[in-house]
Write a protein that holds these residues in place. Structure first.
Motif, PDB file in Angstrom:
ATOM      1  N   VAL B 140       0.856  -1.194   0.000  1.00 34.16           N
ATOM      2  CA  VAL B 140       0.000   0.000   0.000  1.00 34.16           C
ATOM      3  C   VAL B 140       0.888   1.239   0.000  1.00 34.16           C
ATOM      4  CG1 VAL B 140      -1.815   1.227   1.222  1.00 34.16           C
ATOM      5  CG2 VAL B 140      -1.724  -1.243   1.342  1.00 34.16           C
ATOM      6  N   LEU B 141       0.616   2.162  -0.919  1.00 34.72           N
ATOM      7  CA  LEU B 141       1.388   3.408  -0.975  1.00 34.72           C
ATOM      8  C   LEU B 141       0.603   4.560  -0.369  1.00 34.72           C
ATOM      9  CD1 LEU B 141       2.733   3.085  -4.624  1.00 34.72           C
ATOM     10  CD2 LEU B 141       3.925   2.518  -2.516  1.00 34.72           C
ATOM     11  N   GLN B 142      -0.700   4.517  -0.550  1.00 36.01           N
ATOM     12  CA  GLN B 142      -1.516   5.647  -0.093  1.00 36.01           C
ATOM     13  C   GLN B 142      -2.979   5.206   0.009  1.00 36.01           C
ATOM     14  OE1 GLN B 142      -1.392   9.211  -2.665  1.00 36.01           O
ATOM     15  NE2 GLN B 142      -3.568   9.391  -2.202  1.00 36.01           N
ATOM     16  N   GLY B 143      -3.690   5.850   0.918  1.00 34.47           N
ATOM     17  CA  GLY B 143      -5.130   5.621   0.984  1.00 34.47           C
ATOM     18  C   GLY B 143      -5.537   4.629   2.059  1.00 34.47           C
ATOM     19  N   PRO B 144      -6.821   4.289   2.087  1.00 30.33           N
ATOM     20  CA  PRO B 144      -7.347   3.490   3.198  1.00 30.33           C
ATOM     21  C   PRO B 144      -7.055   1.986   3.194  1.00 30.33           C
ATOM     22  CG  PRO B 144      -9.107   4.051   1.662  1.00 30.33           C
ATOM     23  CD  PRO B 144      -7.872   4.720   1.147  1.00 30.33           C
ATOM     24  N   PRO B 145      -6.569   1.354   2.123  1.00 28.40           N
ATOM     25  CA  PRO B 145      -6.400  -0.112   2.204  1.00 28.40           C
ATOM     26  C   PRO B 145      -5.469  -0.523   3.342  1.00 28.40           C
ATOM     27  CG  PRO B 145      -6.176   0.607  -0.063  1.00 28.40           C
ATOM     28  CD  PRO B 145      -6.222   1.840   0.775  1.00 28.40           C
ATOM     29  N   PRO B 146      -5.876  -1.498   4.156  1.00 23.27           N
ATOM     30  CA  PRO B 146      -5.063  -1.869   5.316  1.00 23.27           C
ATOM     31  C   PRO B 146      -3.945  -2.868   5.007  1.00 23.27           C
ATOM     32  CG  PRO B 146      -7.141  -3.046   5.378  1.00 23.27           C
ATOM     33  CD  PRO B 146      -7.179  -2.208   4.146  1.00 23.27           C
ATOM     34  N   ARG B 147      -4.072  -3.597   3.899  1.00 27.60           N
ATOM     35  CA  ARG B 147      -3.100  -4.655   3.609  1.00 27.60           C
ATOM     36  C   ARG B 147      -2.657  -4.578   2.155  1.00 27.60           C
ATOM     37  NH1 ARG B 147      -7.062  -6.833   6.517  1.00 27.60           N
ATOM     38  NH2 ARG B 147      -8.253  -7.304   4.665  1.00 27.60           N
ATOM     39  N   PRO B 148      -1.476  -5.156   1.850  1.00 22.93           N
ATOM     40  CA  PRO B 148      -1.064  -5.213   0.440  1.00 22.93           C
ATOM     41  C   PRO B 148      -1.945  -6.162  -0.363  1.00 22.93           C
ATOM     42  CG  PRO B 148       0.556  -6.294   1.856  1.00 22.93           C
ATOM     43  CD  PRO B 148      -0.443  -5.671   2.757  1.00 22.93           C
ATOM     44  N   LEU B 149      -1.917  -6.020  -1.661  1.00 26.68           N
ATOM     45  CA  LEU B 149      -2.699  -6.916  -2.522  1.00 26.68           C
ATOM     46  C   LEU B 149      -2.067  -8.305  -2.513  1.00 26.68           C
ATOM     47  CD1 LEU B 149      -3.279  -4.702  -5.700  1.00 26.68           C
ATOM     48  CD2 LEU B 149      -5.010  -5.431  -4.078  1.00 26.68           C
ATOM     49  N   PRO B 150      -2.875  -9.361  -2.346  1.00 27.27           N
ATOM     50  CA  PRO B 150      -2.320 -10.710  -2.447  1.00 27.27           C
ATOM     51  C   PRO B 150      -1.749 -10.944  -3.851  1.00 27.27           C
ATOM     52  CG  PRO B 150      -4.505 -10.762  -1.476  1.00 27.27           C
ATOM     53  CD  PRO B 150      -4.301  -9.379  -1.998  1.00 27.27           C
ATOM     54  N   GLN B 151      -0.606 -11.626  -3.880  1.00 25.72           N
ATOM     55  CA  GLN B 151       0.130 -11.748  -5.129  1.00 25.72           C
ATOM     56  C   GLN B 151       0.272 -13.209  -5.538  1.00 25.72           C
ATOM     57  OE1 GLN B 151       3.841  -9.705  -4.790  1.00 25.72           O
ATOM     58  NE2 GLN B 151       4.315  -9.812  -6.958  1.00 25.72           N
ATOM     59  N   LEU B 152       0.420 -13.440  -6.823  1.00 29.18           N
ATOM     60  CA  LEU B 152       0.729 -14.779  -7.359  1.00 29.18           C
ATOM     61  C   LEU B 152       2.085 -14.708  -8.049  1.00 29.18           C
ATOM     62  CD1 LEU B 152      -2.677 -15.706  -9.072  1.00 29.18           C
ATOM     63  CD2 LEU B 152      -1.855 -16.499  -6.864  1.00 29.18           C
ATOM     64  N   ASP B 153       2.767 -15.846  -8.092  1.00 29.71           N
ATOM     65  CA  ASP B 153       4.024 -15.901  -8.839  1.00 29.71           C
ATOM     66  C   ASP B 153       3.717 -16.110 -10.316  1.00 29.71           C
ATOM     67  OD1 ASP B 153       5.711 -15.440  -6.823  1.00 29.71           O
ATOM     68  OD2 ASP B 153       6.234 -17.532  -6.436  1.00 29.71           O
ATOM     69  N   VAL B 154       4.495 -15.456 -11.159  1.00 25.15           N
ATOM     70  CA  VAL B 154       4.271 -15.566 -12.608  1.00 25.15           C
ATOM     71  C   VAL B 154       5.491 -16.223 -13.252  1.00 25.15           C
ATOM     72  CG1 VAL B 154       3.699 -14.300 -14.716  1.00 25.15           C
ATOM     73  CG2 VAL B 154       2.954 -13.421 -12.502  1.00 25.15           C
ATOM     74  N   ALA B 155       5.238 -17.153 -14.116  1.00 25.82           N
ATOM     75  CA  ALA B 155       6.331 -17.786 -14.857  1.00 25.82           C
ATOM     76  C   ALA B 155       5.975 -17.750 -16.339  1.00 25.82           C
ATOM     77  CB  ALA B 155       6.502 -19.220 -14.384  1.00 25.82           C
ATOM     78  N   VAL B 156       6.965 -17.410 -17.176  1.00 29.55           N
ATOM     79  CA  VAL B 156       6.734 -17.385 -18.632  1.00 29.55           C
ATOM     80  C   VAL B 156       7.603 -18.472 -19.267  1.00 29.55           C
ATOM     81  CG1 VAL B 156       6.774 -15.963 -20.716  1.00 29.55           C
ATOM     82  CG2 VAL B 156       6.325 -14.899 -18.499  1.00 29.55           C
ATOM     83  N   ARG B 157       6.945 -19.407 -19.937  1.00 31.43           N
ATOM     84  CA  ARG B 157       7.674 -20.479 -20.609  1.00 31.43           C
ATOM     85  C   ARG B 157       7.105 -20.654 -22.014  1.00 31.43           C
ATOM     86  NH1 ARG B 157       7.321 -22.912 -15.626  1.00 31.43           N
ATOM     87  NH2 ARG B 157       5.509 -24.120 -16.279  1.00 31.43           N
ATOM     88  N   ASP B 158       7.987 -20.668 -22.965  1.00 30.81           N
ATOM     89  CA  ASP B 158       7.609 -20.857 -24.377  1.00 30.81           C
ATOM     90  C   ASP B 158       6.546 -19.850 -24.815  1.00 30.81           C
ATOM     91  OD1 ASP B 158       9.318 -23.015 -24.286  1.00 30.81           O
ATOM     92  OD2 ASP B 158       7.701 -24.409 -23.722  1.00 30.81           O
ATOM     93  N   GLY B 159       6.711 -18.646 -24.351  1.00 32.93           N
ATOM     94  CA  GLY B 159       5.774 -17.609 -24.764  1.00 32.93           C
ATOM     95  C   GLY B 159       4.400 -17.709 -24.114  1.00 32.93           C
ATOM     96  N   LYS B 160       4.295 -18.531 -23.066  1.00 31.80           N
ATOM     97  CA  LYS B 160       3.005 -18.661 -22.375  1.00 31.80           C
ATOM     98  C   LYS B 160       3.170 -18.253 -20.910  1.00 31.80           C
ATOM     99  CE  LYS B 160       1.268 -22.161 -25.394  1.00 31.80           C
ATOM    100  NZ  LYS B 160       0.521 -23.346 -25.605  1.00 31.80           N
ATOM    101  N   VAL B 161       2.157 -17.554 -20.405  1.00 30.71           N
ATOM    102  CA  VAL B 161       2.231 -17.035 -19.033  1.00 30.71           C
ATOM    103  C   VAL B 161       1.468 -17.981 -18.101  1.00 30.71           C
ATOM    104  CG1 VAL B 161       1.752 -15.073 -17.532  1.00 30.71           C
ATOM    105  CG2 VAL B 161       2.313 -14.685 -19.920  1.00 30.71           C
ATOM    106  N   TYR B 162       2.138 -18.411 -17.040  1.00 33.23           N
ATOM    107  CA  TYR B 162       1.532 -19.275 -16.026  1.00 33.23           C
ATOM    108  C   TYR B 162       1.581 -18.565 -14.674  1.00 33.23           C
ATOM    109  CZ  TYR B 162       2.394 -22.973 -19.475  1.00 33.23           C
ATOM    110  OH  TYR B 162       2.419 -23.728 -20.614  1.00 33.23           O
ATOM    111  N   VAL B 163       0.623 -18.856 -13.837  1.00 34.11           N
ATOM    112  CA  VAL B 163       0.689 -18.333 -12.462  1.00 34.11           C
ATOM    113  C   VAL B 163       0.572 -19.486 -11.480  1.00 34.11           C
ATOM    114  CG1 VAL B 163      -0.288 -16.053 -12.962  1.00 34.11           C
ATOM    115  CG2 VAL B 163      -1.806 -17.925 -12.324  1.00 34.11           C
ATOM    116  N   ARG B 164       1.107 -19.272 -10.292  1.00 33.28           N
ATOM    117  CA  ARG B 164       0.978 -20.242  -9.195  1.00 33.28           C
ATOM    118  C   ARG B 164       1.025 -19.480  -7.877  1.00 33.28           C
ATOM    119  NH1 ARG B 164       6.983 -22.980  -9.426  1.00 33.28           N
ATOM    120  NH2 ARG B 164       8.106 -21.068  -9.016  1.00 33.28           N
ATOM    121  N   GLU B 165       0.692 -20.197  -6.782  1.00 31.97           N
ATOM    122  CA  GLU B 165       0.690 -19.576  -5.456  1.00 31.97           C
ATOM    123  C   GLU B 165       2.063 -18.988  -5.148  1.00 31.97           C
ATOM    124  OE1 GLU B 165      -2.089 -19.576  -3.615  1.00 31.97           O
ATOM    125  OE2 GLU B 165      -1.222 -18.524  -1.910  1.00 31.97           O
ATOM    126  N   GLU B 166       2.042 -17.846  -4.479  1.00 31.23           N
ATOM    127  CA  GLU B 166       3.319 -17.191  -4.162  1.00 31.23           C
ATOM    128  C   GLU B 166       4.124 -18.070  -3.198  1.00 31.23           C
ATOM    129  OE1 GLU B 166       2.919 -13.545  -2.072  1.00 31.23           O
ATOM    130  OE2 GLU B 166       4.739 -12.688  -2.899  1.00 31.23           O
TER     131      GLU B 166
END
Lengths: 96, 173
Positions: B140-166
């Motif tokens: 959080v940089l500014q404003g009322p949100p109390p927590r950061p945004l939940p994030q996923l890990d991103v992996a790019v293989r063979d020109g395709k984007v995959y996500v998985r749990e952080e």
């Protein structure tokens, strides 16, 4: 006929009022703290803090028990004694 | 049958009084009883949170999920997606720079408004209450949100984007 309770009530006429106000203030205090706990538990549970939710639940439950328990000491409403049915007094008219 | 007190007014009579004034009147006794009831309701709702947390714990996202072909999201653009089979959580995929990808939950941590990536300032904005998050870390940089945004890990293989749990988040648990 007078008894101990009646004498006490007559000696301290504001007692009922004070007890009633005290109970209500106590309950408002408990409910306010419970709202605070609930708000905190919702925020912390969202973040995955389970033990905060559990602790606030225990606290909130204790306060609920306390605020119901103080109802035992609510003063009974004052009852009017039922009026006796009296025979209409018939007095002889002085001005015939 | 219980013997009723002849002096006491029957319940039906006090519940439906003839005079309107008596109908709308709330005595201090009734108010105190209501507060007791309210207090019990708050304790129950607090218990509900505990039961829900115990019965339905948040499951981490299992495995990798294909999202989109990398060429479809140019640098500085955002792509919205949902992961099939799981809970209906909207996510955003951000192509920050060449080979720099980020994926965040799209729900603002304040009041779950949909956040969006602002390319010109390189930050994520929640338009509802002007909350701002770092597009790099989700903090959080500014404003009322109390927590950061939940994030996923991103992996790019063979020109395709995959996500998985952080992975970092799992290690902390």
């Amino acid at each position: 006929m007078s008894n101990f309770r009646k004498s006490q009530n007559e000696a301290h006429p504001n007692k009922t009022n004070t007890i009633m106000t005290g109970i209500i203030i106590l309950q408002i205090l408990f409910v306010s703290i419970q709202i605070w706990f609930l708000f905190g538990a919702l925020n912390n549970a969202l973040e995955g803090n389970f033990y905060f939710a559990l602790t606030t639940f225990v606290g909130s439950a204790l306060m609920a028990v306390a605020s119901i328990w103080v109802l035992r000491y609510l003063p009974e409403p004052l009852r009017k004694k039922p009026a006796r049915k009296e025979k209409p007094k018939v007095s002889p008219s002085r001005n015939p | 049958m219980s013997k009723e007190d002849p002096e006491k007014e029957p319940s039906w009579k006090s519940d439906f009084p003839i005079e309107m004034k008596r109908g709308t009147h709330v005595s201090r006794r009734e108010f105190a009883k209501f507060l007791g009831l309210l207090s019990g309701a708050f304790a129950l709702s607090n218990g509900f949170i505990v039961i829900r947390a115990m019965a339905f714990p948040d499951k981490p996202l299992e495995g990798e999920h294909f999202i989109v072909n990398a060429e479809e999201v140019p640098v500085g653009e955002m792509f919205q997606f949902e992961i099939q089979g799981g809970k209906h959580i909207p996510y955003i995929l951000i192509h920050l720079e060449e080979n720099e990808w980020r994926a965040f939950e799209q729900k603002c941590t304040h009041l779950t408004c949909a956040v969006r990536y602002q390319k010109d300032v390189n930050q994520i904005q929640c338009p509802c209450h002007n909350g701002w998050f770092s597009a790099d870390t989700g903090e959080v940089l500014q404003g009322p949100p109390p927590r950061p945004l939940p994030q996923l890990d991103v992996a790019v293989r063979d020109g395709k984007v995959y996500v998985r749990e952080e992975q970092e988040a799992n290690e902390n648990v």
